[in-house]
Design an enzyme around this catalytic site. Structure first.
Site, PDB file in Angstrom:
ATOM      1  N   CYS B 407      -0.629  -7.260  -6.712  1.00  0.00           N
ATOM      2  CA  CYS B 407      -1.228  -6.052  -6.209  1.00  0.00           C
ATOM      3  C   CYS B 407      -0.099  -4.660  -5.228  1.00  0.00           C
ATOM      4  O   CYS B 407       0.239  -4.002  -4.941  1.00  0.00           O
ATOM      5  CB  CYS B 407      -2.552  -6.242  -6.034  1.00  0.00           C
ATOM      6  SG  CYS B 407      -2.473  -6.860  -5.302  1.00  0.00           S
ATOM      7  N   HIS B 451      -6.330  -7.893  -2.057  1.00  0.00           N
ATOM      8  CA  HIS B 451      -6.538  -6.605  -2.925  1.00  0.00           C
ATOM      9  C   HIS B 451      -5.655  -5.376  -1.642  1.00  0.00           C
ATOM     10  O   HIS B 451      -5.900  -5.450  -1.220  1.00  0.00           O
ATOM     11  CB  HIS B 451      -6.799  -6.653  -3.632  1.00  0.00           C
ATOM     12  CG  HIS B 451      -7.236  -5.601  -4.811  1.00  0.00           C
ATOM     13  ND1 HIS B 451      -5.965  -6.077  -5.635  1.00  0.00           N
ATOM     14  CD2 HIS B 451      -7.191  -4.090  -5.765  1.00  0.00           C
ATOM     15  CE1 HIS B 451      -5.987  -5.226  -6.828  1.00  0.00           C
ATOM     16  NE2 HIS B 451      -6.748  -4.821  -6.517  1.00  0.00           N
ATOM     17  N   ASP B 467      -6.646   2.003  -8.649  1.00  0.00           N
ATOM     18  CA  ASP B 467      -5.794   0.895  -8.476  1.00  0.00           C
ATOM     19  C   ASP B 467      -4.594   0.881  -9.604  1.00  0.00           C
ATOM     20  O   ASP B 467      -5.224   0.067 -10.882  1.00  0.00           O
ATOM     21  CB  ASP B 467      -7.230   0.019  -8.349  1.00  0.00           C
ATOM     22  CG  ASP B 467      -6.598  -1.731  -8.716  1.00  0.00           C
ATOM     23  OD1 ASP B 467      -5.170  -1.861  -8.104  1.00  0.00           O
ATOM     24  OD2 ASP B 467      -7.243  -2.581  -8.166  1.00  0.00           O
TER      25      ASP B 467
END
Lengths: 320, 666
Positions: B407, B451, B467
């Site tokens: 991520c 994350h 995201d």
């Protein structure tokens, strides 16, 4: 200056009156933290401070657990005396300077009692365990300084079990009393004449083993050591034994009045001869201002004479 | 009695045991030489007890103490501070053992032991550690009891049983104290347990950092919601934002440390929840956007993250209210926008060129973001925990060469491109999702849930979160990391011991969730039972209380509990029955089981004779018991009840387990 102890004694007298048998109950048991207990509390406070400063719940928990334990220990320490029955046992007489033995019986009515201390703080406490439903006899010894009745007064019974954080105690008067004989003092046998009433009966044999001094003979194995003639030995005459023969003669009279010196010394001398003659199993009579004892032999006579010597001139105390 | 009371054998045994138990949990933070020192000292002390060695002379004692001091200094670098202090305490605890010759010394040792147990709580306060600590405490108490016992008592077990029963009896009182004793704020500050190698987010992010967290099964925090748990896609737990990029690392800007609440408007329903976070070594708290906490606990910083004054070094509980749809700095452009456009002077030329190209074709910022997300979605990007290494131009290499990453790669690259296109953007780091524990209806968030995502600013809408990972691996957000990495099989690959790996085995998972729920309860209700929590709880149960009522109530409850305990200990209703009587009752009951009942007013002797006639085979045992009973009770013969109970036992052994009914015999 001595008001406080006297007040305490009077208070104790009312609270725990003297008796030959005392059961410890809530009126009679006192309890206080010991020095160890106070140190424990200080340690707990430090733990609590740690808990507060670190905001640590487990440290709080442990401090509280140990604090609660302290409360629980109060009950347990107290319980380790509660219900215990103390009874006066026999006493053994002693000569001045020896240790008098006083016996106390501890009896459990059900529970077991662990590490119960008994005695007088001055001479140290004895530690005993009492089994559940059991009885234990404790022998307490006390130094003796004066002849007559030794009345040690209140016995301290205490317990720090289980953790030593608290001490539960009681002062109980079991009316213990031990007879203290005068200190034997080696001296010439008082040159008393034989007891008047036995004058004519001097030929009568008075039981077996009545000996009188006869002379010296060579030592043989088996002879009693205390009959050795040490003076002769020191003069280089070899080992000689004082020979005693059975004599059907006059019994010696130990007379207080024929002796010189102050009364205590005279009593000591008489005491020596009472012991000496009894050991030789020789009958004798003892005359004190209060009366004549004997002539007679044996253990009972010896005890009667020693008792009379111990209590001579001490007034109405002879009854105890 | 004796002049100088020595240490009874019983006490010494339990002291040695207690010492092992006390030191054991400390081993994780003690230098190795302490163990050697302990073994040596314990052996020496045992030899002293067996009269094969002598107590150390005073010069040797001094030497040992100085040696231990130096040892602590060299292994901990200091003599002050919690770590060094604990090592010193343990060293003193060990050395005192050798020197210990009187009861007083033993008591000092026992008190040191209690302190050592308390300090162990500062390092480890889990449920297991708390339960374990009862063992050393019991052993220390047994040693304390042993000091009081007469030396005739040599069996160690009754001593420790007594210690255990004392502790048990203290538990109810302790619980009352724990609940009601007022909790104070720290009186002065003390050195805290330092960095214990906590894993977690750092205040900067290099490409591989979050991937490293992705391998850790450790717990980050747990959350209980006041209502239902929101869907996973909404659970973006903000920890910190990264505004500075130096070409390799993203890091916090200094301005984000400003305790200045940014402008925002609450929209929609508030969401209330309670977070218990594990020590992170960092000052920020985890919360959903936009969060509000009690004023004393933390401050909302200018970049919308929550920060408190000190780092979180102990488990911390806080209550949060969040507005998930809040509009952030939408009214006017914030002054901080400049920071969200910062880029290094050089580097990543292809990414910059591509950004300009996208911007030209998109015009509107929002269209530009959509195009970028579409790019991640359509192109063959790959979500992996093991990204291939990249060169100096990390964004270029990722976007155009490797196209696989975790991520952090996606968030970093997207922020870079947005900034290069002139759209203010920043990387947000935190956690996403969490595991719902049905046993306790709460959410556990682990380190592998770490994350990173992106937020950008557009006029009138303010800050918008987006995201990019969702475009590449939607299952990461919808289901979790394990599902996202299912093909790769890299989820917790290097953590064979972690129960989290075995989530697909039903009973293991149930057990794990139950245990986790238990630990969470422990943390919420025990470890965090501090000032405010206590006040709230007591108010909920008992209504408004003032200090005086509380104090009086506490004393009253303690008194009642102590009285109950006293009743239990003294059993006044049994005061009159003596032990002989009690044994006779048991004798009666035993015979009654075999059909012989004592008539009212029947004497012991005649009852026994009747019983002997009914049970001829056991007649000798029955009569023997009664003879002994009569002798002890009526003739006042001495003897303990042991003898009598022994006789009763013999009778019991003589009797068969169950007799046929007397009717069947005649």
């Amino acid at each position: 200056m001595r008001i406080l102890p006297r007040f305490r004694d009077r208070w104790l007298l009312r609270r725990i009156p003297p008796a030959p048998s005392v059961r410890l109950n809530q009126r009679r048991i006192f309890i206080m933290p010991t020095a160890v207990g106070l140190a424990f509390l200080v340690a707990l406070l430090l733990m609590l401070l740690t808990a507060i400063n670190y905001q640590n719940s487990l440290a709080y928990g442990l401090s509280f657990l140990l604090g609660s334990l302290y409360l629980v220990t109060i009950l347990h320490t107290w319980r380790n005396l509660a219900g215990l029955l103390l009874q006066a046992g026999g006493t053994t007489a002693a000569f001045v300077g020896e240790q008098a033995l006083l016996r106390v019986r501890l009896e459990s009515a059900g529970r077991a009692y662990q590490a119960v201390a008994l005695g007088w703080p001055a001479s140290g406490l004895r530690l005993v365990d009492v089994a559940a439903g059991g009885t234990v006899e404790v022998e307490l010894s006390l130094p003796t300084e004066r002849r007559g009745w030794l009345r040690p007064g209140r016995v301290r019974v205490e317990s720090r079990f289980p953790l030593g954080l608290l001490v539960a105690w009681s002062w109980i008067d079991l009316e213990l009393a031990a007879l203290v004989y005068p200190q034997p003092c080696v001296a010439e046998r008082p040159q008393g004449h034989s007891a008047p009433e036995t004058e004519d009966e001097g030929t009568l044999a008075r039981g077996a083993g009545v000996d009188d001094y006869q002379g010296l003979r060579a030592w043989q194995p088996g002879d009693a050591r205390r009959r050795l003639h040490w003076k002769a030995y020191s003069r280089g005459q070899g080992l000689l034994v004082k020979d005693f023969a059975s004599l059907l003669g006059n019994d010696p009279l130990l007379d207080f009045d024929t002796l010189d010196g102050d009364p205590e010394r005279r009593l000591s001398m008489l005491c020596h001869w009472v012991v000496e003659l009894s050991e030789k199993q020789q009958p004798f009579a003892l005359r004190l201002p209060a009366g004549v004892i004997g002539p007679d032999g044996g253990q009972a006579h010896r005890d009667a004479c020693l008792r009379a010597l111990a209590l001579h001139g001490l007034g109405g105390e002879g009854s105890a | 009695m004796s002049v100088k009371p020595g240490i009874p054998r019983n006490s010494l045994i339990w002291l040695l045991v207690a010492q092992v138990l006390v030191i054991l949990p400390h081993l994780t933070h003690l230098p190795l030489w302490i163990i050697g020192l302990w073994l040596g000292c314990a052996t020496w002390r045992i030899q002293i007890f067996r009269m094969r060695a002598r107590y150390p002379r005073s010069w040797l004692k001094a030497l040992l103490m100085i040696g231990a001091g130096f040892g602590v200094y060299f292994s901990r670098g200091s003599l002050v501070g919690l770590e060094a202090g604990v090592v010193l305490l343990i060293a003193a605890f060990i050395l005192k053992l050798v020197e210990m010759s009187t009861r007083r010394d033993a008591l000092v040792l026992i008190f040191l032991g209690f302190f050592a147990v308390v300090t162990s709580y500062l390092f480890e306060d889990s449920l297991l550690a708390g339960l374990y600590s009862l063992l050393p405490v019991t052993a220390l108490l047994a040693a304390m009891i042993g000091l009081q016992q007469s030396s005739l008592v040599t069996r160690p077990w009754p001593t420790v049983r007594l210690a255990g029963s004392l502790l048990l009896q203290a538990v109810p009182l302790m619980l009352v104290l724990f609940l009601f004793f007022p909790r104070l704020p720290p009186l002065w500050s003390l050195p805290q347990a330092g960095d214990r190698g906590v894993t977690g987010l750092a205040d900067h992010m290099a490409p591989g950092d979050i991937a490293r967290l992705g391998r850790s099964p450790e717990l980050a925090f747990r959350v209980s919601f006041d209502g239902d748990i929101p869907p996973r896609e909404q659970l973006y737990w903000r920890a910190v934002t990264f505004e500075r990029f130096d070409g390799r690392r993203w890091s916090q800007s200094y301005a984000s440390h400003l305790p200045q609440e940014p402008e925002w408007q609450a929209v929609g329903e508030p969401l209330g929840y309670n977070v218990v976070m594990q020590p992170s070594g960092q000052p920020w708290l985890f919360a959903l956007d936009v969060a509000r906490v009690a004023p004393g606990q933390a401050q909302l910083m200018s970049d919308f993250h929550l920060q408190r004054r000190q780092p979180v070094n102990q488990p911390l509980m806080y209550q949060v209210t969040s507005w998930l749809d809040a509009r952030r700095e939408a009214v006017r452009a914030p002054e901080s926008l400049g920071r969200s456009l910062q880029l290094p002077e050089r580097g990543n030329p292809r990414a910059r060129a591509w950004a300009m190209e996208l911007r030209r074709s998109a015009q509107e910022p929002q269209a530009m973001v959509d195009a970028l997300l579409k790019h991640f979605n359509r192109q063959p990007y790959h979500y992996t925990l093991e990204p291939p290494p990249v060169g100096d131009d990390i964004v270029d290499d990722f976007l155009f060469e490797t196209r696989s990453g975790f991520c952090a790669h996606y968030a970093g690259a997207m922020t870079f491109v947005l900034r290069a296109a002139g759209i203010p953007a920043r990387v947000v780091a935190g956690y996403q999702g969490g595991e719902v524990n049905p046993a306790g209806n709460y959410l556990s968030v682990h380190q592998f849930d770490a994350h990173a995502w992106v937020e950008y600013w557009v006029a009138e809408r303010g800050w918008v979160s987006v995201d990019p990972t969702f475009q590449v691996a939607p299952e990461r957000v919808e289901q979790g990391l394990e599902q996202a990495l299912a093909r790769e099989r890299s989820f917790l690959a290097d953590q064979p011991m972690s129960l989290l790996r075995y989530r697909d085995i039903g009973w293991v998972n149930t057990l794990r969730l139950r245990w986790d729920s238990l630990n969470y309860g422990w943390q919420r209700w025990v470890l965090n039972y501090q000032g405010e929590q206590q006040t709230q709880m007591l108010q909920r149960w008992l209504g408004k209380l003032d200090a005086q009522t509380l104090g009086l109530g506490l004393v009253a409850i303690l008194g009642v509990l102590t009285a109950v305990l006293a009743l239990f200990l003294f059993k006044p209703w049994r005061r009159e029955t003596d032990p002989h009587q009690r044994l006779f009752r048991r004798f009666e009951r035993l015979l009654a089981r075999h059909g012989v009942h004592r008539n009212k007013g029947e004497g012991a002797r005649s009852f026994a004779e009747r019983a002997a006639a009914t049970l001829p085979e056991q007649a000798p045992a029955i009569l023997a018991f009664v003879r002994l009973y009569e002798a002890q009770r009526y003739a006042q013969l001495p003897g303990t009840t042991d003898e009598l109970s022994h006789s009763l036992r013999q009778l019991r052994r003589a009797l068969p387990w169950r007799l046929p009914k007397p009717a069947g015999r005649s």
